[in-house]
Design an enzyme around this catalytic site. Sequence first.
Site, PDB file in Angstrom:
ATOM      1  N   GLY A  23      -0.713  -6.281  -6.494  1.00  0.00           N
ATOM      2  CA  GLY A  23      -0.921  -5.879  -7.884  1.00  0.00           C
ATOM      3  C   GLY A  23      -2.354  -5.464  -8.177  1.00  0.00           C
ATOM      4  O   GLY A  23      -2.864  -5.698  -9.278  1.00  0.00           O
ATOM      5  N   GLU A 146      -9.672   1.933  -7.519  1.00  0.00           N
ATOM      6  CA  GLU A 146      -8.849   1.042  -6.708  1.00  0.00           C
ATOM      7  C   GLU A 146      -8.681   1.657  -5.322  1.00  0.00           C
ATOM      8  O   GLU A 146      -8.355   2.838  -5.207  1.00  0.00           O
ATOM      9  CB  GLU A 146      -7.480   0.878  -7.390  1.00  0.00           C
ATOM     10  CG  GLU A 146      -6.513   0.061  -6.579  1.00  0.00           C
ATOM     11  CD  GLU A 146      -5.063   0.175  -7.064  1.00  0.00           C
ATOM     12  OE1 GLU A 146      -4.822   0.679  -8.187  1.00  0.00           O
ATOM     13  OE2 GLU A 146      -4.173  -0.233  -6.304  1.00  0.00           O
ATOM     14  N   ILE A 154      -6.906   0.355   9.426  1.00  0.00           N
ATOM     15  CA  ILE A 154      -7.768   1.394  10.014  1.00  0.00           C
ATOM     16  C   ILE A 154      -8.039   2.480   8.974  1.00  0.00           C
ATOM     17  O   ILE A 154      -9.159   2.936   8.796  1.00  0.00           O
ATOM     18  CB  ILE A 154      -7.080   2.025  11.244  1.00  0.00           C
ATOM     19  CG1 ILE A 154      -6.988   0.984  12.356  1.00  0.00           C
ATOM     20  CG2 ILE A 154      -7.824   3.261  11.727  1.00  0.00           C
ATOM     21  CD1 ILE A 154      -6.247   1.463  13.583  1.00  0.00           C
ATOM     22  N   LYS A 195      -7.093 -20.158   3.502  1.00  0.00           N
ATOM     23  CA  LYS A 195      -7.594 -19.550   4.747  1.00  0.00           C
ATOM     24  C   LYS A 195      -7.412 -18.027   4.787  1.00  0.00           C
ATOM     25  O   LYS A 195      -8.339 -17.299   5.169  1.00  0.00           O
ATOM     26  CB  LYS A 195      -6.908 -20.218   5.946  1.00  0.00           C
ATOM     27  CG  LYS A 195      -7.546 -19.895   7.293  1.00  0.00           C
ATOM     28  CD  LYS A 195      -8.851 -20.614   7.511  1.00  0.00           C
ATOM     29  CE  LYS A 195      -8.618 -22.027   7.995  1.00  0.00           C
ATOM     30  NZ  LYS A 195      -9.826 -22.829   8.101  1.00  0.00           N
ATOM     31  N   GLN A 198     -10.218 -16.540   2.937  1.00  0.00           N
ATOM     32  CA  GLN A 198     -11.487 -16.649   3.665  1.00  0.00           C
ATOM     33  C   GLN A 198     -11.585 -15.560   4.733  1.00  0.00           C
ATOM     34  O   GLN A 198     -12.623 -14.913   4.884  1.00  0.00           O
ATOM     35  CB  GLN A 198     -11.578 -18.011   4.341  1.00  0.00           C
ATOM     36  CG  GLN A 198     -11.656 -19.183   3.379  1.00  0.00           C
ATOM     37  CD  GLN A 198     -11.639 -20.508   4.143  1.00  0.00           C
ATOM     38  OE1 GLN A 198     -12.208 -20.633   5.215  1.00  0.00           O
ATOM     39  NE2 GLN A 198     -10.976 -21.504   3.585  1.00  0.00           N
ATOM     40  N   LYS A 229     -13.710 -24.293  -2.885  1.00  0.00           N
ATOM     41  CA  LYS A 229     -13.682 -24.051  -1.440  1.00  0.00           C
ATOM     42  C   LYS A 229     -13.823 -22.554  -1.151  1.00  0.00           C
ATOM     43  O   LYS A 229     -14.617 -22.133  -0.307  1.00  0.00           O
ATOM     44  CB  LYS A 229     -12.348 -24.575  -0.900  1.00  0.00           C
ATOM     45  CG  LYS A 229     -12.271 -24.680   0.591  1.00  0.00           C
ATOM     46  CD  LYS A 229     -11.020 -25.492   0.927  1.00  0.00           C
ATOM     47  CE  LYS A 229     -10.714 -25.456   2.403  1.00  0.00           C
ATOM     48  NZ  LYS A 229      -9.441 -26.110   2.681  1.00  0.00           N
ATOM     49  N   CYS A 388      15.598  14.711 -17.358  1.00  0.00           N
ATOM     50  CA  CYS A 388      15.453  15.741 -16.319  1.00  0.00           C
ATOM     51  C   CYS A 388      16.798  16.000 -15.644  1.00  0.00           C
ATOM     52  O   CYS A 388      17.658  16.628 -16.239  1.00  0.00           O
ATOM     53  CB  CYS A 388      14.364  15.348 -15.330  1.00  0.00           C
ATOM     54  SG  CYS A 388      13.690  16.782 -14.488  1.00  0.00           S
ATOM     55  N   LEU A 389      17.030  15.497 -14.429  1.00  0.00           N
ATOM     56  CA  LEU A 389      18.350  15.670 -13.833  1.00  0.00           C
ATOM     57  C   LEU A 389      19.415  15.113 -14.775  1.00  0.00           C
ATOM     58  O   LEU A 389      20.520  15.648 -14.866  1.00  0.00           O
ATOM     59  CB  LEU A 389      18.402  14.949 -12.476  1.00  0.00           C
ATOM     60  CG  LEU A 389      19.754  14.975 -11.773  1.00  0.00           C
ATOM     61  CD1 LEU A 389      20.141  16.405 -11.382  1.00  0.00           C
ATOM     62  CD2 LEU A 389      19.740  14.084 -10.533  1.00  0.00           C
ATOM     63  N   GLN A 392      20.305  17.802 -17.122  1.00  0.00           N
ATOM     64  CA  GLN A 392      21.073  18.856 -16.456  1.00  0.00           C
ATOM     65  C   GLN A 392      22.521  18.408 -16.265  1.00  0.00           C
ATOM     66  O   GLN A 392      23.461  19.180 -16.473  1.00  0.00           O
ATOM     67  CB  GLN A 392      20.407  19.188 -15.113  1.00  0.00           C
ATOM     68  CG  GLN A 392      18.976  19.731 -15.281  1.00  0.00           C
ATOM     69  CD  GLN A 392      18.233  19.927 -13.963  1.00  0.00           C
ATOM     70  OE1 GLN A 392      18.742  19.596 -12.896  1.00  0.00           O
ATOM     71  NE2 GLN A 392      17.020  20.454 -14.029  1.00  0.00           N
ATOM     72  N   HIS A 514       9.914  14.358 -18.824  1.00  0.00           N
ATOM     73  CA  HIS A 514       9.925  12.922 -18.494  1.00  0.00           C
ATOM     74  C   HIS A 514       9.184  12.123 -19.566  1.00  0.00           C
ATOM     75  O   HIS A 514       7.983  11.876 -19.431  1.00  0.00           O
ATOM     76  CB  HIS A 514       9.269  12.699 -17.128  1.00  0.00           C
ATOM     77  CG  HIS A 514      10.096  13.205 -15.996  1.00  0.00           C
ATOM     78  ND1 HIS A 514      11.021  12.429 -15.343  1.00  0.00           N
ATOM     79  CD2 HIS A 514      10.162  14.428 -15.425  1.00  0.00           C
ATOM     80  CE1 HIS A 514      11.620  13.143 -14.409  1.00  0.00           C
ATOM     81  NE2 HIS A 514      11.113  14.361 -14.437  1.00  0.00           N
ATOM     82  N   GLU A 516       9.173   9.070 -20.077  1.00  0.00           N
ATOM     83  CA  GLU A 516       8.699   7.776 -19.567  1.00  0.00           C
ATOM     84  C   GLU A 516       7.250   7.843 -19.088  1.00  0.00           C
ATOM     85  O   GLU A 516       6.605   6.806 -18.943  1.00  0.00           O
ATOM     86  CB  GLU A 516       9.620   7.272 -18.453  1.00  0.00           C
ATOM     87  CG  GLU A 516       9.525   7.982 -17.103  1.00  0.00           C
ATOM     88  CD  GLU A 516      10.384   9.246 -16.990  1.00  0.00           C
ATOM     89  OE1 GLU A 516      10.756   9.819 -18.038  1.00  0.00           O
ATOM     90  OE2 GLU A 516      10.660   9.674 -15.849  1.00  0.00           O
TER      91      GLU A 516
HETATM   92  N1  GLN Z   1      16.408  18.173  -9.240  1.00  0.00           N
HETATM   93  C1  GLN Z   1      16.229  18.681 -10.551  1.00  0.00           C
HETATM   94  C2  GLN Z   1      15.300  19.874 -10.595  1.00  0.00           C
HETATM   95  O1  GLN Z   1      14.547  20.102  -9.687  1.00  0.00           O
HETATM   96  C3  GLN Z   1      15.751  17.601 -11.486  1.00  0.00           C
HETATM   97  C4  GLN Z   1      14.402  17.078 -11.125  1.00  0.00           C
HETATM   98  C5  GLN Z   1      14.074  15.764 -11.781  1.00  0.00           C
HETATM   99  O2  GLN Z   1      14.951  15.079 -12.261  1.00  0.00           O
HETATM  100  N2  GLN Z   1      12.813  15.391 -11.772  1.00  0.00           N
HETATM  101  O3  GLN Z   1      15.279  20.588 -11.555  1.00  0.00           O
END
Ligand code: GLN
Length: 546
Positions: A23, A146, A154, A195, A198, A229, A388-389, A392, A514, A516
């Site tokens: 996290g 971060e 490596i 440990k 450490q 410690k 998005c999808l 569609q 999107h 979100e």
């Molecule tokens: N696959 C779909 C497109 O390219 C939807 C993409 C998605 O949901 N981000 O349009």
Amino acid sequence: MSSSKRHHTKFIFVTGGVVSSLGKGLISACAGALLETRGLRVRLSKADPYINVDPGTMSPFQHGEVFVTDDGAETDLDIGHYERFTQASLTRHHSFSTGQIYDAVLTKERRGDYLGRTVQVVPHITSQIKENIFRASEGADISIIEIGGTVGDIESLPFLETIRQLRYELGAQNVLCIHLTLVPYIAAAKELKTKPTQHSVKELRSIGIQPDILVCRADRHVPDELKEKMALFCNVPKEQVVEAQDVDNIYKLPLVMHDQGLDQMIVDHLNMWTRSPDLSPWEQTVARLSSPQGKVRVGIIGKYIDVADSYKSIEESLVHAGIANQHAIDPVYIDSEDLQNSECDIASKLAGCDAIIVPGGFGNRGIEGKLRAIEFARTQQVPFLGICLGMQLAVIEFARNVLEYPQAHSIEFHDQCTEPVIHLMDTQKNVASKGGTMRLGAYPCTLQAGSKALTAYQQQEISERHRHRYEFNLRYKEVCEQNGLLISGTSPDGSLVEVIELDSHPWFVACQFHPELKSKPLACHPLFRELIAAAIQKMTHEDKDT
Ligand code: GLN
């Protein structure tokens, strides 16, 4: 620009030890949030040690969700945490990988910038890392960086070497190192063990980095004597050994860290004067989180359901919607492939869902299952959000079952289809390479008067982030509208459909973008807020009816 000219920005580096997935992103975001409560301008960046230029071409199975910024960069999901916890709007400069660093150095080498010299990790790669860090830090009082991966890998060595150099060049007063480690509980010994911490700090010190603050992840309280410690073995003052116990909700973390003095330690070490922190927005958020008035079950129909973090931003947006509506959210992941099995009784599978989300995705696995879930949401009046999808597919479902075009499909899944209600965008037709070539980032959208979308947003011109290649085929606009599908949001010139909704449904809204990616705990995205509000309303009605 040389590092000595950058004295106005102070730097915090966050490294991780012992194991990954502790996290670091959240601790970085939390530190950022707390410093903002003191009126400081904060920027956060992530340096990832992998060779891919960005995570855009990685599957969620490999990398979790891809987070898209306003300027269209496909970045690590930690950038999502940074934006959710702070007010910073981040860009492609705030997420960089080893691949990008080498790409930049090799471009310079071909251009002849290093003529006559041998190009080496030190100083050329480390100088490029500094250049990226400084660019990402522009305008900030404090820049938090971060470092992905775990100390001892490596791949992360050039990044750690850069921290060592910067601390030397800028002085300890301008560069702070936070190291996050695991303090595991060993059941057989009934003890927390220090440990691994450490050893991890020993490794860090062998590279020349002395951590200033240790943040210890543990599943229980870390007693004082263990802190002492670790302080002794790791050369860190005891008060700067902070514990990060598991919390049931990540938005409680800023206050938990503040109570242990994290922000005070940071400003003291960096010798900064700030106003006293205004924690009230976080206090209100925690208060709302802690007193839910009910619970909403949200079905998320996807194909990456077994992968932690593949729908990270959606899950967080739902938490925000829970905060906004003062309800707990119970996200239920439902495998779209299970739903397409002809034996599957869709009604009983989705019966407990108060709302349904069909998120974004690529490829045709599970598509028919998602279509069945959408049909269920539409016909059973279950509040629905398609993303998005998901939008569609909502169009395809409408075309097949309402318009009665059984052949309706997306060109993505059936390139010879006779009713291509979703087709390839014009701008995508000549795109050959896969990395970074989708329609990416923020675009404006105009909402229709009288639509649910406009009621939710309360503004007609909005800006939202995209990541797709296919779009609604305008050839079907009229017939869709005549049959009750409202095109409620389009690009300003009307050429791209961005939001659709159903008039005859309490809340059936789907968007090509999107949402979100822009929701925050202190400012929930309107589409998530209203989805949950509709679910609560439906639950209340049903309660009254029974
Ligand atoms: N696959 C779909 C497109 O390219 C939807 C993409 C998605 O949901 N981000 O349009």
